[in-house]
Design a protein around this motif. Sequence first.
Motif, PDB file in Angstrom:
ATOM      1  N   ASP A   1      21.158  53.278   8.336  1.00 27.89           N
ATOM      2  CA  ASP A   1      22.183  52.228   8.338  1.00 27.89           C
ATOM      3  C   ASP A   1      22.780  51.976   6.957  1.00 27.89           C
ATOM      4  OD1 ASP A   1      22.111  51.799  11.013  1.00 27.89           O
ATOM      5  OD2 ASP A   1      20.982  49.940  10.948  1.00 27.89           O
TER       6      ASP A   1
ATOM      7  N   LYS B   1      26.763  52.066   6.223  1.00 32.97           N
ATOM      8  CA  LYS B   1      27.252  52.266   7.577  1.00 32.97           C
ATOM      9  C   LYS B   1      28.736  51.903   7.651  1.00 32.97           C
ATOM     10  CE  LYS B   1      25.893  51.346  12.359  1.00 32.97           C
ATOM     11  NZ  LYS B   1      24.940  50.592  13.225  1.00 32.97           N
TER      12      LYS B   1
ATOM     13  N   ARG C   1      31.850  58.333   4.272  1.00 31.83           N
ATOM     14  CA  ARG C   1      30.395  58.283   4.424  1.00 31.83           C
ATOM     15  C   ARG C   1      29.774  59.672   4.548  1.00 31.83           C
ATOM     16  NH1 ARG C   1      26.190  57.145   8.526  1.00 31.83           N
ATOM     17  NH2 ARG C   1      24.614  55.793   7.558  1.00 31.83           N
TER      18      ARG C   1
END
Length: 376
Positions: free
Chosen positions: A170, A173, A178
């Motif tokens: 996470d 997140k 990312r």
Amino acid sequence: MSGILARYDALIQAGELKADPDQRAAAKRLAKLQEDLEAIPKRGSVLWRALSRKPEAIEGVYMWGGVGRGKSMLMDLFIETLGIDRKRRVHFHAFMQQVHALLREARKGKSGDPIPPVAARIAENVRCLAFDEMVVNNSADAMIMSRLFRALIVDENVTVVTTSNRPPHDLYKDGLNREHFLPFIDLIDERLDVISLNGPIDYRLDRLGGMESWHTPLGDEATAQVREVFFRLTDYKPEDAEHVPSAELDVGGGRMLHVPKSLKGVGVFSFKKLCGEARGAQDYLAIARAYHTVILVGIPQMGKDMRNEAARFVTLIDALYEHRVKFFATAAAEPKDLYVSGDGAFEFERTASRLMEMRSDEYMALGHGAQDAAND
């Protein structure tokens, strides 16, 4: 020096801590790590010089869990009782600020990859690097972390111990780019033992001693109350208040939001900054995801001429509520009296109701995050 497990058990016996099986399991794992680190020959010793190469990095530990589960307490005990000289404990945000400064210095007038020399410099006097509250709020950190920590752990044989409010998968997140950060999560899985302290008990709430979350009217007394909340929740020394870390929060679209005080998942903001400037839901969602506790100071009574500020405040509270963020505030009036006339005043009643609910013990006991948030 007694190890972490003996020190932890002594605190239980003295009544300073409550017995907690998850905490003790984590302390036991950290005690094993202490034994492994302390068994390595001291740098510069005869045995050290006799080794043909540097000792390989020992598997580190990643402790994650909700607010007040004792992660920072265990980290403190671990470092205090670790019997080696080459150890360092640092808040993660402060460490990344140092890293960016070192990278800027390494790039001056030089070509080539600056990551390896920066990692080598960090590792010069560090065998065990301990972080409190690993959290990734901006793309600048995310872009370099995979390569930096691989260099530290794999090339420089540094053992990393860290705490976080989030499980590894996470971290960052929904963050920008990312995909560049995912190798760092893989590195955690490969090189760190992930331990969960995510039980239902929030020991940190005990420190608040029933302190109220809404403080009115505005003034020195209200400010002093939320200031006390900040120091109790973060364990930061009040006498060092001038040096509380700040942060730059990535709110998307290449925009950064300055957080004047940011430590251990607690962020302090002014109403003027959050609601007096042009901001939208994306900004407030970024705050709600990054902080388990928000302290907002200087909420005024809003008249008809402040309908934009009132609308932003509604959006902010919606985001915090939906992510179960603990909310402390200084305000000119009680929630129901903040905005009683003007466009959206009727809808504001819902926000006032939410603010009252957010003051309740039941709300305060909820874990941070939107995944299990209660429906209206």
